[in-house]
Each structure stands twice: as C-alpha cells, then as structure tokens.
Design a protein around this motif. Structure first.
Motif, mmCIF file in Angstrom:
data_model
loop_
_atom_site.group_PDB
_atom_site.id
_atom_site.type_symbol
_atom_site.label_atom_id
_atom_site.label_comp_id
_atom_site.label_asym_id
_atom_site.label_seq_id
_atom_site.Cartn_x
_atom_site.Cartn_y
_atom_site.Cartn_z
ATOM 1 N N LEU A 4 0.847 -1.198 0.000
ATOM 2 C CA LEU A 4 0.000 0.000 0.000
ATOM 3 C C LEU A 4 0.882 1.247 0.000
ATOM 4 O O LEU A 4 1.872 1.327 0.729
ATOM 5 C CB LEU A 4 -0.909 0.012 1.230
ATOM 6 N N THR A 5 0.487 2.235 -0.799
ATOM 7 C CA THR A 5 1.309 3.440 -0.961
ATOM 8 C C THR A 5 0.892 4.520 0.038
ATOM 9 O O THR A 5 -0.107 4.390 0.740
ATOM 10 C CB THR A 5 1.131 3.998 -2.381
ATOM 11 N N ARG A 6 1.669 5.583 0.037
ATOM 12 C CA ARG A 6 1.392 6.654 0.983
ATOM 13 C C ARG A 6 0.013 7.266 0.759
ATOM 14 O O ARG A 6 -0.654 7.683 1.703
ATOM 15 C CB ARG A 6 2.486 7.735 0.898
ATOM 16 N N PHE A 8 -2.658 5.866 0.214
ATOM 17 C CA PHE A 8 -3.671 5.107 0.959
ATOM 18 C C PHE A 8 -3.871 5.694 2.356
ATOM 19 O O PHE A 8 -5.001 5.817 2.836
ATOM 20 C CB PHE A 8 -3.243 3.641 1.062
ATOM 21 N N TYR A 9 -2.768 6.054 3.001
ATOM 22 C CA TYR A 9 -2.837 6.553 4.377
ATOM 23 C C TYR A 9 -3.148 8.044 4.432
ATOM 24 O O TYR A 9 -3.620 8.552 5.448
ATOM 25 C CB TYR A 9 -1.499 6.294 5.086
ATOM 26 N N ASP A 10 -2.869 8.730 3.333
ATOM 27 C CA ASP A 10 -3.022 10.197 3.281
ATOM 28 C C ASP A 10 -4.471 10.563 2.963
ATOM 29 O O ASP A 10 -4.764 11.217 1.966
ATOM 30 C CB ASP A 10 -2.070 10.756 2.215
ATOM 31 N N ARG A 11 -5.389 10.093 3.810
ATOM 32 C CA ARG A 11 -6.811 10.322 3.603
ATOM 33 C C ARG A 11 -7.469 10.452 4.967
ATOM 34 O O ARG A 11 -6.832 10.282 6.007
ATOM 35 C CB ARG A 11 -7.440 9.121 2.861
ATOM 36 N N ASP A 12 -8.767 10.711 4.923
ATOM 37 C CA ASP A 12 -9.567 10.777 6.143
ATOM 38 C C ASP A 12 -9.378 9.499 6.975
ATOM 39 O O ASP A 12 -9.444 8.392 6.449
ATOM 40 C CB ASP A 12 -11.029 10.942 5.736
ATOM 41 N N THR A 13 -9.177 9.668 8.276
ATOM 42 C CA THR A 13 -8.824 8.540 9.139
ATOM 43 C C THR A 13 -9.925 7.488 9.208
ATOM 44 O O THR A 13 -9.648 6.288 9.245
ATOM 45 C CB THR A 13 -8.493 9.048 10.550
ATOM 46 N N LEU A 14 -11.187 7.912 9.223
ATOM 47 C CA LEU A 14 -12.276 6.934 9.286
ATOM 48 C C LEU A 14 -12.312 6.084 8.016
ATOM 49 O O LEU A 14 -12.574 4.880 8.066
ATOM 50 C CB LEU A 14 -13.620 7.644 9.488
ATOM 51 N N THR A 15 -12.030 6.716 6.890
ATOM 52 C CA THR A 15 -11.982 5.976 5.627
ATOM 53 C C THR A 15 -10.848 4.958 5.640
ATOM 54 O O THR A 15 -11.028 3.797 5.260
ATOM 55 C CB THR A 15 -11.782 6.949 4.451
ATOM 56 N N VAL A 16 -9.689 5.393 6.104
ATOM 57 C CA VAL A 16 -8.543 4.472 6.150
ATOM 58 C C VAL A 16 -8.832 3.310 7.095
ATOM 59 O O VAL A 16 -8.541 2.147 6.785
ATOM 60 C CB VAL A 16 -7.265 5.218 6.587
ATOM 61 N N ALA A 17 -9.430 3.617 8.247
ATOM 62 C CA ALA A 17 -9.724 2.555 9.227
ATOM 63 C C ALA A 17 -10.618 1.484 8.607
ATOM 64 O O ALA A 17 -10.414 0.290 8.827
ATOM 65 C CB ALA A 17 -10.392 3.159 10.460
ATOM 66 N N LEU A 66 2.906 10.933 15.767
ATOM 67 C CA LEU A 66 1.605 11.178 15.146
ATOM 68 C C LEU A 66 1.644 12.368 14.180
ATOM 69 O O LEU A 66 0.749 12.509 13.340
ATOM 70 C CB LEU A 66 0.543 11.425 16.229
ATOM 71 N N PHE A 67 2.643 13.208 14.317
ATOM 72 C CA PHE A 67 2.773 14.362 13.418
ATOM 73 C C PHE A 67 3.622 14.032 12.195
ATOM 74 O O PHE A 67 3.843 14.893 11.349
ATOM 75 C CB PHE A 67 3.385 15.547 14.175
ATOM 76 N N ALA A 68 4.102 12.811 12.096
ATOM 77 C CA ALA A 68 4.944 12.413 10.964
ATOM 78 C C ALA A 68 4.092 12.216 9.713
ATOM 79 O O ALA A 68 2.861 12.334 9.755
ATOM 80 C CB ALA A 68 5.699 11.134 11.305
ATOM 81 N N GLN A 69 4.744 11.876 8.606
ATOM 82 C CA GLN A 69 3.997 11.713 7.359
ATOM 83 C C GLN A 69 3.084 10.488 7.447
ATOM 84 O O GLN A 69 3.355 9.542 8.186
ATOM 85 C CB GLN A 69 4.973 11.574 6.182
ATOM 86 N N PRO A 70 1.980 10.512 6.688
ATOM 87 C CA PRO A 70 1.076 9.356 6.681
ATOM 88 C C PRO A 70 1.828 8.111 6.236
ATOM 89 O O PRO A 70 2.755 8.198 5.424
ATOM 90 C CB PRO A 70 -0.006 9.755 5.676
#
Length: 196
Positions: A4-6, A8-17, A66-70
């Motif tokens: 999975l690429t960055r 994927f994580y660089d989105r709304d947290t509920l969507t990623v979860a 938590l402040f690091a990159q997604p």
DNA sequence: CTTCAGATGCTCT
DNA sequence: GAGCATCTGAAGA
C-alpha cells in the motif's frame, strides 16, 4: 501484490480505518514472513478527539510520531507491559492514526504461536486458538512488534501492508474500547470490524 | 460463560 | 504520583 502506498494513508482517518479491514499486515522477522488479515481497527483523530494522545495537537515526546507523514508506524507501551500498533493517517502535520486491534493469522502461524505462547500451534488450547490475535496487545506480541518500530515507514520492510486479496466482508462499527475517560468522545462509533 | 484483581513501566503533571 | 487505546488466570455461576 504491491505494498500500500502513501496515498492510501493520506486520507480521512475513518476511511482508512475501514479500508484497512481485510488487508494483510506483513511482518518480516528473523527470516520469516508473519502475515495477518486485519479484522478490527479504531480511528484516533487529534483535531477533535479527546481519546487521541495528540488531542488538540498536543505535542510531546510520545506524540511526535503522530505528526509524521502518513504511512508511519506509531507504537507505544500501554499498561506497563503491552505494545499497541497504529498507522499514521491524514496529511503530514494532522496528528491522527488507526489502531490495529485484531488480525487473523494467515501465514507464519508457527512462529506466531511461539512468540505469543511459547508453544507450537498444535499445542494450543481451544481458548488460545480462539483468542490468538484478537486484541492490540496480542497482535504486537504475536507479530514481534515493539517500540523499536515506532517511526518505521510502512512502505518498506520489515513491516508493511498489502491490499485485500478478496472482497471485503460487511463492516460493523461501534464505540471504541478502553476510552471511558474521554468524555463525549468515548461514544464516537470509531471502531470497525469484520467477521472472520 | 462471567467478573475481578494484579501485573508492570513509561509518560506527563 | 497518577493514570493508562491491555491481558491473564483464578474463581464463581
């Protein structure tokens, strides 16, 4: 199957979860591949969530990750003896993450059984098999995850995630576990899971 | 099946 | 010093 690429994580947290459910968590450990299918997650969003370690952008030594990159792994010690695994989400600077609460063993089960119980898979009791990796501390114990991996980039070995290899089953949601102290946020339906 | 106490150490006030 | 995004084993129903 590509990692999975960055994005994927660089989105709304509920969507990623929700999208992480059914994906494969891969841990390379001592030459073995330990793989678990993600079955339960929780979202934590610093901007608005009293249960999040970085609520209101609170920045400390611990929450720095938590402040690091997604796509960064956030691991911390809880209750003096267990580790929790999270994936940092949202654009860099927005402190938010998804807690991995449970996985189903897919590959490397023998190594996982040894890590978790010090036994071979055939020696496990029915109770131990049923409760193999169904909790955040259990996932970390069984997949050899500790705070040394805090800050690890999830786009690279030895810890990364592969997309679903099958259709996603129905997603359930409900309140999160163990956050009763978080006032109104304790009832947010930000825990997601799928049936096995 | 259920509840319950205890383990254990880091983080922040 | 207080509190914590947990787990286990023992004991009871």
């Amino acid at each position: 199957m590509e990692i999975l690429t960055r994005d994927f994580y660089d989105r709304d947290t509920l969507t990623v979860a929700k999208d992480l459910l059914g994906c494969l968590l891969v841990r390379e450990y001592e030459g073995e591949r330990l793989v678990g299918r993600i079955t339960e997650t929780e979202a934590y969003i610093g901007r608005c969530d009293k249960a999040c370690h970085a609520y209101q952008y609170k920045r400390t030594n611990r929450t720095e990750t938590l402040f690091a990159q997604p796509g960064t792994a956030y691991l911390y010690l809880i209750y003096g003896m267990y580790t929790c695994l999270n994936f940092v989400t949202e654009p860099e600077g927005e402190p938010a993450a998804v807690l991995i609460r449970g996985v189903e063993a897919v590959e490397g089960e023998a190594a996982m059984a040894r890590l978790r119980f010090g036994k071979e898979p055939g020696e496990l009791t029915a109770y131990q098999r049923k409760n193999f990796l169904n909790g955040p501390g259990k996932v970390c114990k069984g997949m050899a995850l500790d705070r040394k991996l805090n800050g690890h980039d999830l786009l690279t070995p030895p810890l990364y995630v592969l997309p679903r290899d099958r259709e996603a089953p129905a997603i359930h949601c409900g309140p999160r576990i163990g956050v009763d102290y978080a006032q109104e946020a304790k009832d947010f339906p930000w825990r997601f899971w799928v049936d096995l």
